[in-house]
Design a protein around this motif. Sequence first.
Motif, PDB file in Angstrom:
ATOM      1  N   ASP A   1      29.304 -14.567 -33.416  1.00  0.00           N
ATOM      2  CA  ASP A   1      28.562 -15.197 -34.513  1.00  0.00           C
ATOM      3  C   ASP A   1      27.739 -14.161 -35.267  1.00  0.00           C
ATOM      4  O   ASP A   1      27.296 -13.153 -34.712  1.00  0.00           O
ATOM      5  CB  ASP A   1      27.648 -16.294 -33.964  1.00  0.00           C
ATOM      6  CG  ASP A   1      28.421 -17.360 -33.196  1.00  0.00           C
ATOM      7  OD1 ASP A   1      29.568 -17.638 -33.602  1.00  0.00           O
ATOM      8  OD2 ASP A   1      27.899 -17.891 -32.199  1.00  0.00           O
ATOM      9  N   THR A   2      27.515 -14.434 -36.545  1.00  0.00           N
ATOM     10  CA  THR A   2      26.706 -13.558 -37.393  1.00  0.00           C
ATOM     11  C   THR A   2      25.263 -14.035 -37.382  1.00  0.00           C
ATOM     12  O   THR A   2      24.985 -15.207 -37.677  1.00  0.00           O
ATOM     13  CB  THR A   2      27.245 -13.546 -38.829  1.00  0.00           C
ATOM     14  OG1 THR A   2      28.624 -13.157 -38.821  1.00  0.00           O
ATOM     15  CG2 THR A   2      26.442 -12.589 -39.706  1.00  0.00           C
ATOM     16  N   LEU A   3      24.356 -13.142 -37.024  1.00  0.00           N
ATOM     17  CA  LEU A   3      22.917 -13.447 -36.978  1.00  0.00           C
ATOM     18  C   LEU A   3      22.593 -14.588 -36.020  1.00  0.00           C
ATOM     19  O   LEU A   3      21.513 -15.180 -36.094  1.00  0.00           O
ATOM     20  CB  LEU A   3      22.381 -13.778 -38.379  1.00  0.00           C
ATOM     21  CG  LEU A   3      22.608 -12.717 -39.466  1.00  0.00           C
ATOM     22  CD1 LEU A   3      22.108 -13.229 -40.813  1.00  0.00           C
ATOM     23  CD2 LEU A   3      21.895 -11.416 -39.090  1.00  0.00           C
ATOM     24  N   GLY A   4      23.556 -14.935 -35.171  1.00  0.00           N
ATOM     25  CA  GLY A   4      23.327 -15.998 -34.203  1.00  0.00           C
ATOM     26  C   GLY A   4      23.404 -17.399 -34.767  1.00  0.00           C
ATOM     27  O   GLY A   4      23.282 -18.368 -34.019  1.00  0.00           O
ATOM     28  N   ILE A   5      23.646 -17.550 -36.088  1.00  0.00           N
ATOM     29  CA  ILE A   5      23.652 -18.887 -36.696  1.00  0.00           C
ATOM     30  C   ILE A   5      24.903 -19.176 -37.513  1.00  0.00           C
ATOM     31  O   ILE A   5      25.203 -20.336 -37.787  1.00  0.00           O
ATOM     32  CB  ILE A   5      22.417 -19.113 -37.588  1.00  0.00           C
ATOM     33  CG1 ILE A   5      22.369 -18.059 -38.704  1.00  0.00           C
ATOM     34  CG2 ILE A   5      21.140 -19.097 -36.759  1.00  0.00           C
ATOM     35  CD1 ILE A   5      21.306 -18.352 -39.742  1.00  0.00           C
TER      36      ILE A   5
ATOM     37  N   GLU B   1      29.980 -21.624 -42.342  1.00  0.00           N
ATOM     38  CA  GLU B   1      29.976 -22.618 -41.286  1.00  0.00           C
ATOM     39  C   GLU B   1      28.903 -22.225 -40.272  1.00  0.00           C
ATOM     40  O   GLU B   1      28.875 -21.080 -39.817  1.00  0.00           O
ATOM     41  CB  GLU B   1      31.334 -22.695 -40.594  1.00  0.00           C
ATOM     42  CG  GLU B   1      32.437 -23.290 -41.443  1.00  0.00           C
ATOM     43  CD  GLU B   1      32.355 -24.805 -41.536  1.00  0.00           C
ATOM     44  OE1 GLU B   1      31.847 -25.435 -40.586  1.00  0.00           O
ATOM     45  OE2 GLU B   1      32.811 -25.358 -42.551  1.00  0.00           O
ATOM     46  N   LEU B   2      28.036 -23.147 -39.903  1.00  0.00           N
ATOM     47  CA  LEU B   2      26.959 -22.850 -38.975  1.00  0.00           C
ATOM     48  C   LEU B   2      27.395 -23.089 -37.529  1.00  0.00           C
ATOM     49  O   LEU B   2      28.307 -23.876 -37.262  1.00  0.00           O
ATOM     50  CB  LEU B   2      25.732 -23.703 -39.291  1.00  0.00           C
ATOM     51  CG  LEU B   2      24.792 -23.141 -40.377  1.00  0.00           C
ATOM     52  CD1 LEU B   2      25.480 -23.066 -41.731  1.00  0.00           C
ATOM     53  CD2 LEU B   2      23.516 -23.984 -40.475  1.00  0.00           C
ATOM     54  N   VAL B   3      26.726 -22.403 -36.617  1.00  0.00           N
ATOM     55  CA  VAL B   3      26.947 -22.606 -35.189  1.00  0.00           C
ATOM     56  C   VAL B   3      26.326 -23.946 -34.795  1.00  0.00           C
ATOM     57  O   VAL B   3      25.120 -24.147 -34.953  1.00  0.00           O
ATOM     58  CB  VAL B   3      26.332 -21.465 -34.361  1.00  0.00           C
ATOM     59  CG1 VAL B   3      26.494 -21.744 -32.868  1.00  0.00           C
ATOM     60  CG2 VAL B   3      26.973 -20.134 -34.731  1.00  0.00           C
ATOM     61  N   VAL B   4      27.138 -24.878 -34.320  1.00  0.00           N
ATOM     62  CA  VAL B   4      26.681 -26.224 -33.951  1.00  0.00           C
ATOM     63  C   VAL B   4      27.359 -26.624 -32.643  1.00  0.00           C
ATOM     64  O   VAL B   4      28.287 -25.951 -32.177  1.00  0.00           O
ATOM     65  CB  VAL B   4      27.014 -27.246 -35.067  1.00  0.00           C
ATOM     66  CG1 VAL B   4      26.193 -26.985 -36.316  1.00  0.00           C
ATOM     67  CG2 VAL B   4      28.511 -27.225 -35.390  1.00  0.00           C
ATOM     68  N   PRO B   5      26.922 -27.714 -32.011  1.00  0.00           N
ATOM     69  CA  PRO B   5      27.575 -28.152 -30.771  1.00  0.00           C
ATOM     70  C   PRO B   5      29.059 -28.426 -30.964  1.00  0.00           C
ATOM     71  O   PRO B   5      29.518 -28.751 -32.064  1.00  0.00           O
ATOM     72  CB  PRO B   5      26.806 -29.439 -30.429  1.00  0.00           C
ATOM     73  CG  PRO B   5      25.467 -29.256 -31.062  1.00  0.00           C
ATOM     74  CD  PRO B   5      25.727 -28.501 -32.331  1.00  0.00           C
TER      75      PRO B   5
ATOM     76  N   GLY C   1      32.549 -29.968 -31.369  1.00  0.00           N
ATOM     77  CA  GLY C   1      32.939 -31.234 -31.975  1.00  0.00           C
ATOM     78  C   GLY C   1      32.197 -31.553 -33.259  1.00  0.00           C
ATOM     79  O   GLY C   1      32.596 -32.440 -34.002  1.00  0.00           O
ATOM     80  N   TRP C   2      31.088 -30.850 -33.520  1.00  0.00           N
ATOM     81  CA  TRP C   2      30.333 -31.031 -34.751  1.00  0.00           C
ATOM     82  C   TRP C   2      30.839 -30.068 -35.813  1.00  0.00           C
ATOM     83  O   TRP C   2      31.498 -29.072 -35.522  1.00  0.00           O
ATOM     84  CB  TRP C   2      28.856 -30.754 -34.534  1.00  0.00           C
ATOM     85  CG  TRP C   2      28.113 -31.716 -33.664  1.00  0.00           C
ATOM     86  CD1 TRP C   2      28.600 -32.435 -32.617  1.00  0.00           C
ATOM     87  CD2 TRP C   2      26.731 -32.035 -33.759  1.00  0.00           C
ATOM     88  NE1 TRP C   2      27.614 -33.187 -32.041  1.00  0.00           N
ATOM     89  CE2 TRP C   2      26.440 -32.961 -32.721  1.00  0.00           C
ATOM     90  CE3 TRP C   2      25.696 -31.630 -34.601  1.00  0.00           C
ATOM     91  CZ2 TRP C   2      25.174 -33.487 -32.518  1.00  0.00           C
ATOM     92  CZ3 TRP C   2      24.429 -32.138 -34.398  1.00  0.00           C
ATOM     93  CH2 TRP C   2      24.177 -33.068 -33.381  1.00  0.00           C
ATOM     94  N   GLN C   3      30.489 -30.361 -37.055  1.00  0.00           N
ATOM     95  CA  GLN C   3      30.688 -29.424 -38.155  1.00  0.00           C
ATOM     96  C   GLN C   3      29.503 -29.521 -39.093  1.00  0.00           C
ATOM     97  O   GLN C   3      29.061 -30.616 -39.454  1.00  0.00           O
ATOM     98  CB  GLN C   3      31.976 -29.730 -38.934  1.00  0.00           C
ATOM     99  CG  GLN C   3      32.229 -28.719 -40.066  1.00  0.00           C
ATOM    100  CD  GLN C   3      33.411 -29.077 -40.950  1.00  0.00           C
ATOM    101  OE1 GLN C   3      33.776 -30.245 -41.078  1.00  0.00           O
ATOM    102  NE2 GLN C   3      34.014 -28.086 -41.587  1.00  0.00           N
ATOM    103  N   PHE C   4      28.960 -28.365 -39.443  1.00  0.00           N
ATOM    104  CA  PHE C   4      27.912 -28.323 -40.455  1.00  0.00           C
ATOM    105  C   PHE C   4      28.083 -27.029 -41.235  1.00  0.00           C
ATOM    106  O   PHE C   4      28.137 -25.946 -40.657  1.00  0.00           O
ATOM    107  CB  PHE C   4      26.520 -28.373 -39.843  1.00  0.00           C
ATOM    108  CG  PHE C   4      25.431 -28.487 -40.885  1.00  0.00           C
ATOM    109  CD1 PHE C   4      25.041 -29.737 -41.361  1.00  0.00           C
ATOM    110  CD2 PHE C   4      24.842 -27.358 -41.431  1.00  0.00           C
ATOM    111  CE1 PHE C   4      24.065 -29.852 -42.332  1.00  0.00           C
ATOM    112  CE2 PHE C   4      23.863 -27.470 -42.409  1.00  0.00           C
ATOM    113  CZ  PHE C   4      23.474 -28.722 -42.859  1.00  0.00           C
ATOM    114  N   GLY C   5      28.197 -27.156 -42.538  1.00  0.00           N
ATOM    115  CA  GLY C   5      28.372 -25.984 -43.385  1.00  0.00           C
ATOM    116  C   GLY C   5      27.745 -26.193 -44.742  1.00  0.00           C
ATOM    117  O   GLY C   5      27.246 -27.286 -45.068  1.00  0.00           O
ATOM    118  N   THR C   6      27.778 -25.151 -45.540  1.00  0.00           N
ATOM    119  CA  THR C   6      27.262 -25.264 -46.902  1.00  0.00           C
ATOM    120  C   THR C   6      27.956 -24.243 -47.794  1.00  0.00           C
ATOM    121  O   THR C   6      28.390 -23.180 -47.337  1.00  0.00           O
ATOM    122  CB  THR C   6      25.734 -25.043 -46.942  1.00  0.00           C
ATOM    123  OG1 THR C   6      25.237 -25.384 -48.243  1.00  0.00           O
ATOM    124  CG2 THR C   6      25.367 -23.608 -46.616  1.00  0.00           C
TER     125      THR C   6
END
Length: 269
Positions: free
Chosen positions: A109-113, A139-143, A145-150
């Motif tokens: 991961d980049t910058l841990g997030i 795309e952010l690091v999430v649990p 099965g989840w997806q969170f991005g911007t």
Amino acid sequence: MNRTPIRIAVVLCLAAGLAPDLARADFATTNLQVLEGWHFYDPSVGSDMRGGTMNTVTLNHFSTWKYGDTFAFVDMMEGTSREDGTKSHLYGEVHPRLFLNRLLGQKGDTLGILKDWGVATELNLGYGFQAYLAGLGAELVVPKGWQFGTNVYYRYAQLQLPGLGQVNTNHTWQVSPFWTIPIPSGKAGVLFTGFVDVDGVKKVDGKQGVEVMAQPELLVDVLGLAGGPRNKLYAGVEWYLHYHSFNKDLGAPSNLISAPQAMIQWNLH
């Protein structure tokens, strides 16, 4: 003549036509949605309907490959326009992204997030409307099965509607977070998903404003609840929320349109 069955048949044919491409994807999923909504008095996007009722059939597709992903959808909307009596119209978007961290061979991961990051593009075509967007996506690091991005874009767009003239939103910006969160609940899996688009708008006379489009969905796995196959058939609600600084100027009852929609989603694969 009721053309809704014809439109549904067209959507299913389009889904079948995607099959050869899906076989080459790392991951791919396509779903068909049927929605019925109320309080659609929204002239700035061509959805100002008599009685406020609008039916929508949507084909959604998402796939990933070694260096990126693609999201695309087509909406086929049916309702009688208050402006010119139009019975139906189409709207579609395509969102290809290229992840530079994968191209560069970066591990971890980049910058841990940040799970992935890179170039984001988007094409929007609709009822007298075109928008072309390019920028950065992540795309952010999430649990699991989840997806969170911007995505953050430069945006060039034009709007031309019958009887309203041209409303320009040329050379502006857009920020677009999105999410998918599965909520375990015994046999009845619940899915909370959606997006928010925030962008700048500008009229022909140069007056500037802001637009916010959000469509959160809360869906229940109805076949799983009945003991059948899971993640196949969902039912629930999508809430259409659209704020536009100039909506009242175009004849809307308010700058903010809030329209609930009953929704059924069938995951084709």
